[in-house]
Design an enzyme around this catalytic site. Structure first.
Site, mmCIF file in Angstrom:
data_model
loop_
_atom_site.group_PDB
_atom_site.id
_atom_site.type_symbol
_atom_site.label_atom_id
_atom_site.label_comp_id
_atom_site.label_asym_id
_atom_site.label_seq_id
_atom_site.Cartn_x
_atom_site.Cartn_y
_atom_site.Cartn_z
ATOM 1 N N ASP A 46 0.959 -1.404 -0.111
ATOM 2 C CA ASP A 46 -0.052 -0.009 0.078
ATOM 3 C C ASP A 46 0.771 1.239 0.179
ATOM 4 O O ASP A 46 1.854 1.184 0.647
ATOM 5 C CB ASP A 46 -1.019 0.224 1.341
ATOM 6 N N TYR A 74 4.839 -8.754 8.745
ATOM 7 C CA TYR A 74 4.434 -7.254 8.999
ATOM 8 C C TYR A 74 4.629 -6.897 10.304
ATOM 9 O O TYR A 74 4.353 -7.622 11.283
ATOM 10 C CB TYR A 74 3.155 -7.067 8.011
ATOM 11 N N ASP A 88 -7.316 2.615 6.709
ATOM 12 C CA ASP A 88 -6.209 3.257 6.897
ATOM 13 C C ASP A 88 -6.245 4.533 7.209
ATOM 14 O O ASP A 88 -7.393 5.146 7.151
ATOM 15 C CB ASP A 88 -4.829 2.809 6.080
ATOM 16 N N ARG A 219 -4.725 -4.633 6.493
ATOM 17 C CA ARG A 219 -5.830 -3.563 6.858
ATOM 18 C C ARG A 219 -7.030 -4.300 7.435
ATOM 19 O O ARG A 219 -7.631 -3.643 8.116
ATOM 20 C CB ARG A 219 -6.045 -2.320 5.753
#
Length: 271
Positions: A46, A74, A88, A219
């Site tokens: 992203d 992550y 987000d 997300r």
């Protein structure tokens, strides 16, 4: 000058899309190399996210599928009590939720439900295609999707809570709208007035580390954790720590180093 081939990885900075990062590198080196340069990446990050982005050069692009399919790690920070339409901090706040009942112990208990094989609905603001168009193209134009988004399988091998605090300096957006469907689906979730969202210090943040398989949306994971907590949440920071054999800061190039052709050649030779 020799024609480069192979793979290397960069630490993509936040604020650049993966495609933009590729195009900037390609444009820079096209001026230095007479030969045509083909670049590709091994899985989209992203624009908000930073971290490992695997890049294939010329024949190295043939190996990129390995990295699209491989496991990834992550670290993400989510803010609790607020939901956005993009999941987000780039999106509009659509609802608030209670947070006084949330503790570190409660989050640890809840996140255990998200390990293993799970189902998750992708964010509407994503690069997935529906009837030939990217989902974000529908979302940005305010168009309805041709059909409902379906939950997709994902695999999370490890999910751990690294931090939970109300002492932070996270800034929140002043853009907001109202999503009644969201509020109806969350017990005690409420629509705005804006006075409820005037300071991020009212809302705790949590940090997680995720080891997962292909196609997992962090997300969506943070969003779903917020809902499972009886509140709301969205991502304020996302870093890809590892992708296959590429590990952030260990064998990745910093963005500023990508302007030096010798650094790229050296990285290609190592991989």
């Amino acid at each position: 000058m020799m024609i480069p081939h192979g793979l290397f990885a960069i630490n993509k900075p936040s604020g650049l899309s993966s495609v933009t990062a590729l195009n900037k590198i390609k444009k820079f080196y096209s001026k230095q190399l007479k030969n045509k340069l083909k670049l590709g990446h091994g899985g989209t990050l992203d624009p908000l996210a930073s971290g490992v982005l695997v890049i294939g050069v010329n024949d190295g692009c043939k190996r990129l599928q390995e990295y699209i399919n491989c496991n990834k790690t992550y670290e993400a920070i989510g803010i609790l009590g607020l939901a956005t339409d993009t999941y987000d901090s780039e999106g509009k706040i659509i609802a608030t939720g209670p947070t006084k009942h949330i503790t570190k112990e409660y989050i640890s208990q809840i996140i255990s439900k998200f390990t293993g094989n799970i189902m998750q609905v992708p964010p509407v603001y994503s690069a997935l295609k529906m009837e030939g168009r990217r989902l974000y193209e529908y979302a940005r134009k305010g168009s309805s999707l041709p059909k409902d988004l379906q939950a997709r399988p994902a695999r999370i091998d490890s999910l751990s809570l690294l931090n939970f605090t109300t002492n932070h300096a996270v800034q929140i957006s002043k853009n907001y709208t109202v999503n009644m469907n969201y509020c109806e689906n969350i017990k005690q979730a409420k629509t705005l007035p804006w006075d409820d969202v005037d300071s991020a210090t009212s809302y705790p943040i949590f940090k997680i580390r995720v080891e997962c398989g292909r196609g997992t949306y962090i997300r969506s994971l943070v969003h779903d954790i917020g809902k499972e907590l009886g509140s709301a949440a969205y991502v304020v920071e996302l870093i890809r720590i590892q992708q296959g054999n590429f590990i952030l800061k260990r064998n990745t190039l910093e963005w500023n180093d990508c302007s030096n052709l010798n650094n790229i050649f050296e990285a290609l030779n190592k991989n």
